[in-house]
Each structure stands twice: as C-alpha cells, then as structure tokens.
Design an enzyme around this catalytic site. Sequence first.
Site, PDB file in Angstrom:
ATOM      1  CG  HIS A  75      -3.083   4.204   3.452  1.00  0.00           C
ATOM      2  ND1 HIS A  75      -2.699   3.770   2.198  1.00  0.00           N
ATOM      3  CD2 HIS A  75      -4.257   3.558   3.709  1.00  0.00           C
ATOM      4  CE1 HIS A  75      -3.601   2.912   1.726  1.00  0.00           C
ATOM      5  NE2 HIS A  75      -4.556   2.767   2.609  1.00  0.00           N
TER       6      HIS A  75
ATOM      7  CB  VAL B  39       2.383   8.675   4.577  1.00  0.00           C
ATOM      8  CG1 VAL B  39       1.322   7.592   4.738  1.00  0.00           C
ATOM      9  CG2 VAL B  39       3.677   8.086   4.006  1.00  0.00           C
TER      10      VAL B  39
HETATM   11  N1  APR Z   1       1.796   9.798 -12.667  1.00  0.00           N
HETATM   12  C1  APR Z   1       0.643   9.119 -12.356  1.00  0.00           C
HETATM   13  N2  APR Z   1       0.634   7.815 -12.024  1.00  0.00           N
HETATM   14  C2  APR Z   1       1.799   7.165 -11.993  1.00  0.00           C
HETATM   15  C3  APR Z   1       3.036   7.790 -12.290  1.00  0.00           C
HETATM   16  C4  APR Z   1       3.000   9.173 -12.643  1.00  0.00           C
HETATM   17  N3  APR Z   1       4.103   9.860 -12.950  1.00  0.00           N
HETATM   18  N4  APR Z   1       4.017   6.873 -12.166  1.00  0.00           N
HETATM   19  C5  APR Z   1       3.434   5.724 -11.785  1.00  0.00           C
HETATM   20  N5  APR Z   1       2.086   5.890 -11.684  1.00  0.00           N
HETATM   21  C6  APR Z   1       1.059   4.915 -11.298  1.00  0.00           C
HETATM   22  C7  APR Z   1       1.393   3.475 -11.550  1.00  0.00           C
HETATM   23  O1  APR Z   1       1.043   3.104 -12.880  1.00  0.00           O
HETATM   24  C8  APR Z   1       0.552   2.764 -10.494  1.00  0.00           C
HETATM   25  O2  APR Z   1      -0.736   2.450 -11.005  1.00  0.00           O
HETATM   26  O3  APR Z   1       0.905   5.020  -9.892  1.00  0.00           O
HETATM   27  C9  APR Z   1       0.415   3.787  -9.373  1.00  0.00           C
HETATM   28  C10 APR Z   1       1.208   3.474  -8.125  1.00  0.00           C
HETATM   29  O4  APR Z   1       0.667   2.326  -7.520  1.00  0.00           O
HETATM   30  P1  APR Z   1       1.135   1.812  -6.084  1.00  0.00           P
HETATM   31  O5  APR Z   1       2.607   1.851  -5.987  1.00  0.00           O
HETATM   32  O6  APR Z   1       0.461   0.525  -5.832  1.00  0.00           O
HETATM   33  O7  APR Z   1       0.603   2.973  -5.108  1.00  0.00           O
HETATM   34  P2  APR Z   1      -0.810   3.095  -4.381  1.00  0.00           P
HETATM   35  O8  APR Z   1      -1.919   2.737  -5.264  1.00  0.00           O
HETATM   36  O9  APR Z   1      -0.812   4.443  -3.750  1.00  0.00           O
HETATM   37  O10 APR Z   1      -0.658   2.007  -3.248  1.00  0.00           O
HETATM   38  C11 APR Z   1      -1.652   1.915  -2.269  1.00  0.00           C
HETATM   39  O11 APR Z   1      -0.332   0.381  -1.033  1.00  0.00           O
HETATM   40  O12 APR Z   1       1.567  -0.484  -0.012  1.00  0.00           O
HETATM   41  C12 APR Z   1       0.468   0.304   0.139  1.00  0.00           C
HETATM   42  O13 APR Z   1       0.220   1.818   1.866  1.00  0.00           O
HETATM   43  C13 APR Z   1       0.761   1.736   0.567  1.00  0.00           C
HETATM   44  O14 APR Z   1      -0.691   3.658   0.255  1.00  0.00           O
HETATM   45  C14 APR Z   1      -0.059   2.577  -0.401  1.00  0.00           C
HETATM   46  C15 APR Z   1      -1.054   1.580  -0.951  1.00  0.00           C
END
Ligand code: APR
Length: 249
Positions: free
Chosen positions: A120, A104
């Site tokens: 989202h 977002v």
């Molecule tokens: N580069 C790429 N990936 C990364 C990095 C990086 N530097 N650092 C961390 N990650 C990865 C992690 O390994 C993990 O798999 O990014 C991912 C983050 O996962 P989440 O925090 O679960 O984020 P996301 O998948 O976007 O979550 C989905 O969950 O709570 C809700 O609404 C919120 O949009 C969000 C949704």
Amino acid sequence: MTTLIEEVADLLSRSSKTIALTGAGISVESGIPPFRGKGGVWEKIDPMKFAHIDAFTKDPVSVWNVLIKGMKDLLDKARPNDGHKGLARLEELGILTSIITQNVDGLHQVAGNTDVIEFHGSFIRHFCSECNRIYATTDIKMTQIPPRCDCNGILRPDIVFFGEMIPPAALMRSQQLAETCDVMLVVGTSAFVQPAAYIPVIAKQNGAVIVEINPESTPLTNQVTDLALMGNAGETMNRVLGEIEKRIS
Ligand code: APR
C-alpha cells in the site's frame, strides 16, 4: 504434548522460504492504532471522506488536516517493537526471505528486514501531484497546508489511497512469492481489504502452510489458516523465537 508455539517453531526451523504478510496489528505495540476494531482510525474518520483519492483531489486541505498531519505526527515517533524485531531475526536466521506489508510506516526496514514489499505504498516518501518529484517525508515543512512542491503542485504521501491501484510491481512480486513460499506468516491483519487478503489464499492453494498471529479471529482463521496463534504480535513472536533459538543452540 507439543504446544502450538512449539509446532510453529518446528515448522519455521525447517523452512527456508517463509514469507510474512503483515498489517496494522503488528505496529499497534509501536503506538500506531489499527484501522478497524476498537480504537481504530476508521471509527473516528470516514475513509471514503478522507482516505479516498477522489476526496484528496477535491479537497486536499481537509485530507491533509484530518488524515495526513496526524499520521505524520504518529509515524515520526514510532519505533519497531518485538513483532518487527522478531521478523528481522527470522530473516537473519535464514528462515524468512521477504515481507509483504500493508503498512506504510517503514518499521520493517528500520527493524532490519531487507526485502519488504510495500503493498500500500510508503509514508516515508511524498511526491508532487503535478510533476511527480519525490520528497523525503522528513524534509516536508508543515508551515503551509497542503505542503507544496517547488513547482507549486500539491504534495501527497506515496501511499495507496482507496480508489487507487496497488503498485503493479508489488502485486506481481507478492503473487510470485505466495506461489513459491513453503510457510506464510500472516501477522496483524484483519484480512478485510482486497487484494492483500487474497495473498494467503494463493499461498495455501500452492501448498504453503499458513500461520496466523492475531489476538482476534479473521475471515482467514477458519477457512485458510492452518495454525492460529491467538495473541499480540510482539509477545507471540518472542515465544516462537525463544523456541527456535533453543533448536539452533
Ligand atoms: N498484534 C497483532 N495483531 C493485532 C494487534 C497486536 N498487538 N492488535 C490488533 N491486531 C489485529 C486486529 O485484531 C486486526 O485483525 O490487527 C488487525 C488490524 O486490522 P486492520 O486495522 O483492518 O488493519 P489491516 O488489515 O492492515 O488493514 C488493511 O486497510 O484501511 C486499509 O490501507 C489500510 O493497509 C490498510 C488496510
């Protein structure tokens, strides 16, 4: 021997309809913490207490104090990193057409991508929960919590809280794009949250090649992903783009 990076660069160089699905991981290098895993937001606060629509309706002051105020401080300062810039360059090169993002933060648009589906919602805007008037987040004064509309209604970010529907237009367009792309780049998502996590599955079922960029494996990695680049978004995008630029120069 061809490396995985070279293989992805070859694939992207031949593609004219690559779509990206991005998650919180792509913005980690911009100083925005992810939701899950080490240092994740949901480690510190319970999403059901502070990121669910019922929580907001019942106690908007707490949701503003615990979740929204902190988000505003972080997002105000954040700037696109090499991951975002790499996706913008792929659009410039005529390879990437659209991004479906779960983020977002608006950073893909700042980086220069022109077709970004905000699955989202977006923190760039707020709206009044009474009269629906829209406000730019930068215009919201934090002198009173929760901030209020001129009609006295409580303002909220235009994001999808848990318990709310995905904006129907975003859902429909994402499905169409997944059905018609030839490559899907899945960057920085844990692929735990539905229906976003199902988008790569639709792409795969319709013949697209799935490329994942993430330092950790996810539920997609062994089931859906064809080429997994295990690394941070910024550095990995730079390496892939370095190879693509060699092919076009
Ligand atoms: N580069 C790429 N990936 C990364 C990095 C990086 N530097 N650092 C961390 N990650 C990865 C992690 O390994 C993990 O798999 O990014 C991912 C983050 O996962 P989440 O925090 O679960 O984020 P996301 O998948 O976007 O979550 C989905 O969950 O709570 C809700 O609404 C919120 O949009 C969000 C949704």
